[in-house]
Design an enzyme around this catalytic site. Sequence first.
Site, short mmCIF file in Angstrom:
data_model
loop_
_atom_site.label_atom_id
_atom_site.label_comp_id
_atom_site.label_asym_id
_atom_site.label_seq_id
_atom_site.Cartn_x
_atom_site.Cartn_y
_atom_site.Cartn_z
N ASP A 1 0.82 -1.22 0.00
CA ASP A 1 0.00 0.00 0.00
C ASP A 1 0.85 1.26 0.00
O ASP A 1 0.36 2.35 0.30
CB ASP A 1 -0.90 0.01 1.25
CG ASP A 1 -1.89 -1.14 1.23
OD1 ASP A 1 -2.37 -1.46 0.12
OD2 ASP A 1 -2.16 -1.71 2.29
N HIS B 1 27.08 9.63 -13.14
CA HIS B 1 25.83 9.63 -12.37
C HIS B 1 25.87 8.61 -11.23
O HIS B 1 24.93 7.86 -11.01
CB HIS B 1 24.62 9.39 -13.29
CG HIS B 1 24.25 10.61 -14.08
ND1 HIS B 1 23.34 10.60 -15.10
CD2 HIS B 1 24.68 11.89 -13.98
CE1 HIS B 1 23.23 11.83 -15.60
NE2 HIS B 1 24.04 12.63 -14.95
N ASP C 1 27.26 16.40 -6.35
CA ASP C 1 26.34 17.04 -7.31
C ASP C 1 24.95 16.85 -6.72
O ASP C 1 24.40 15.75 -6.76
CB ASP C 1 26.47 16.37 -8.68
CG ASP C 1 25.61 17.03 -9.75
OD1 ASP C 1 24.71 17.82 -9.40
OD2 ASP C 1 25.84 16.73 -10.94
N ASP D 1 20.81 23.00 -9.07
CA ASP D 1 21.71 21.95 -9.55
C ASP D 1 23.14 22.42 -9.36
O ASP D 1 23.64 23.22 -10.15
CB ASP D 1 21.38 21.69 -11.04
CG ASP D 1 22.20 20.56 -11.63
OD1 ASP D 1 22.91 19.86 -10.89
OD2 ASP D 1 22.12 20.38 -12.87
N HIS E 1 30.63 15.09 -21.37
CA HIS E 1 29.25 15.59 -21.31
C HIS E 1 29.20 17.04 -21.79
O HIS E 1 30.23 17.61 -22.13
CB HIS E 1 28.67 15.43 -19.90
CG HIS E 1 29.47 16.08 -18.82
ND1 HIS E 1 29.45 17.44 -18.59
CD2 HIS E 1 30.31 15.57 -17.88
CE1 HIS E 1 30.23 17.72 -17.55
NE2 HIS E 1 30.77 16.61 -17.11
N HIS F 1 22.78 22.90 -19.30
CA HIS F 1 21.41 22.63 -19.76
C HIS F 1 20.49 23.68 -19.17
O HIS F 1 20.86 24.39 -18.24
CB HIS F 1 20.98 21.22 -19.32
CG HIS F 1 21.27 20.93 -17.86
ND1 HIS F 1 20.44 21.32 -16.85
CD2 HIS F 1 22.33 20.32 -17.26
CE1 HIS F 1 20.96 20.94 -15.69
NE2 HIS F 1 22.11 20.34 -15.90
N HIS G 1 16.83 19.05 -15.87
CA HIS G 1 17.10 19.24 -17.30
C HIS G 1 15.79 19.79 -17.85
O HIS G 1 14.88 19.04 -18.18
CB HIS G 1 17.50 17.93 -17.97
CG HIS G 1 18.86 17.45 -17.53
ND1 HIS G 1 19.50 16.38 -18.06
CD2 HIS G 1 19.71 17.93 -16.58
CE1 HIS G 1 20.67 16.21 -17.47
NE2 HIS G 1 20.82 17.14 -16.56
N GLU H 1 28.78 23.59 -16.18
CA GLU H 1 29.30 22.47 -15.41
C GLU H 1 30.39 21.66 -16.11
O GLU H 1 30.21 20.47 -16.39
CB GLU H 1 28.15 21.54 -15.02
CG GLU H 1 27.22 21.15 -16.16
CD GLU H 1 26.13 20.19 -15.69
OE1 GLU H 1 26.47 19.16 -15.09
OE2 GLU H 1 24.94 20.47 -15.92
N TYR I 1 37.53 13.96 -15.81
CA TYR I 1 37.42 12.66 -15.13
C TYR I 1 38.51 11.75 -15.67
O TYR I 1 38.48 11.38 -16.84
CB TYR I 1 36.04 12.05 -15.38
CG TYR I 1 34.92 13.07 -15.21
CD1 TYR I 1 34.37 13.34 -13.96
CD2 TYR I 1 34.47 13.81 -16.32
CE1 TYR I 1 33.37 14.30 -13.81
CE2 TYR I 1 33.47 14.77 -16.18
CZ TYR I 1 32.93 15.01 -14.93
OH TYR I 1 31.95 15.97 -14.79
N ARG J 1 34.16 18.08 -11.08
CA ARG J 1 33.16 18.87 -11.80
C ARG J 1 32.82 20.07 -10.92
O ARG J 1 32.79 19.95 -9.68
CB ARG J 1 31.91 18.04 -12.10
CG ARG J 1 30.79 18.82 -12.78
CD ARG J 1 29.73 17.93 -13.45
NE ARG J 1 28.93 17.15 -12.53
CZ ARG J 1 29.07 15.85 -12.35
NH1 ARG J 1 29.97 15.17 -13.03
NH2 ARG J 1 28.32 15.21 -11.49
N GLU K 1 29.84 23.11 -10.86
CA GLU K 1 28.57 23.45 -11.52
C GLU K 1 27.83 24.56 -10.78
O GLU K 1 27.63 24.48 -9.57
CB GLU K 1 27.67 22.21 -11.59
CG GLU K 1 26.29 22.49 -12.14
CD GLU K 1 25.47 21.22 -12.36
OE1 GLU K 1 25.68 20.23 -11.62
OE2 GLU K 1 24.63 21.22 -13.27
#
Length: 396
Positions: free
Chosen positions: A40, A208, A225, A236, A308, A312, A319, A342, A346, A364, A366
């Site tokens: 439930d 990710h 991130d 973000d 990447h 965005h 996004h 960003e 890597y 990174r 951002e």
Amino acid sequence: MTLHLHPNEFAQRRAKLMQTIGKGNIGIIAAAPEYLRNGDTHYPYRQDSNFYYLTGFPEPEAMAVFAPGRPEGEYILFCRAKDPVKEIWDGPRVGPEKARVEYGAQQVFPIQEFETRKAELIANRNVVDLKPHVAEMRLHKSDGEIRLMRKAAEVSMQGHTRAMQCCRPGLTEAYLEAELLHEFTQHGCRAVAYPSIVAGGINSCTLHYTDNNAELRKGDLVLIDAGCEYQYYASDITRTFPINGKFSTAQREIYEIVLAAQLAAIEQIRPGLPFSETQQTVVKILTQGLTDLDILKNNVDLKNFYMHGAGHWLGMDVHDAGAYKINDVWRPLEPGMVITVEPGIYIAPNSKDVDPKWWGIGIRIEDDVLVTANGHEVLTAALPKTVSDIEALMAK
Ligand code: GLY
Ligand code: MN
Ligand code: MN
């Protein structure tokens, strides 16, 4: 105090949409369904962004119909009927009566009547897809929306600051995630805009990564991130910092390249700049920096270390909605748009032809940037990102 959009804003959006789709046409949009997790228990409910954008209506099992020029009413809402027994368990439902008064629909019917009434509604009208029209509207943020995005940015910055201040070797990634969530939740943001990435050491090379279950080790970096959602608006932010509070020489050398790329890309943001330009700038600076360090050589593709885009649209979705190209041409930035910037580098463990001293470094940085009439404003500027500012914050 909780910030809200003024109810007029939803009415203005609907008026604009009606004008866009035009008389004789009709558009229908559904509320997000509830998803059962098991038994439930449901996943936390989040209204569909487009549906919420146009209606402000928070419940599942609803349909909104937009029929410009329809004499009986242009905005028709279908929603759940009141149900005293269910409401004992789940809390009050808006119900058709209140929906008409408080949510501005000219006609409201119980959701059970949707299928039968639909035939009559669409008869002699063209059914149009609302998505591209709403996307275009969502791309340009109003002052009210920017206010909410500022708040989301502010709360996320508090979360990141807390994580940096608490960080020390021996903790787990999840411990830092909890520090972020503590600030988010306490400031009214029970939802994240996307699953938080807390990636220590080599995990930072997984773009990710969301397992967030490894131990944070002395000498490694951690990449976070994470961004909260405030009143349906996202933030973000990524910061990368040393777990023990001090960058090593190798870490700093890579960090400074990413930071230089990010600052240069942000610097150029102003109305008229094609969306693709931030990526061009980032690629140029990362390429030069990695070549200078002899990491990029022998015609190796930068994509091995930066795979990447530079950013965005950001808004109700992380996004966000909105076309990036018009007639195959990158669209120019306009005041009221919000984008992320960003860049990252890597260097996966065991990278071929790369000195092992760089292996496992993933960085990174951002920020969220509002395009203004004359240039830009970094909504997340108050969160430290230079080596010295990060080290100073962590030493406190
Ligand atoms: N957090 C997802 C992204 O940066 O695009
Ligand atoms: Mn992003
Ligand atoms: Mn991000």
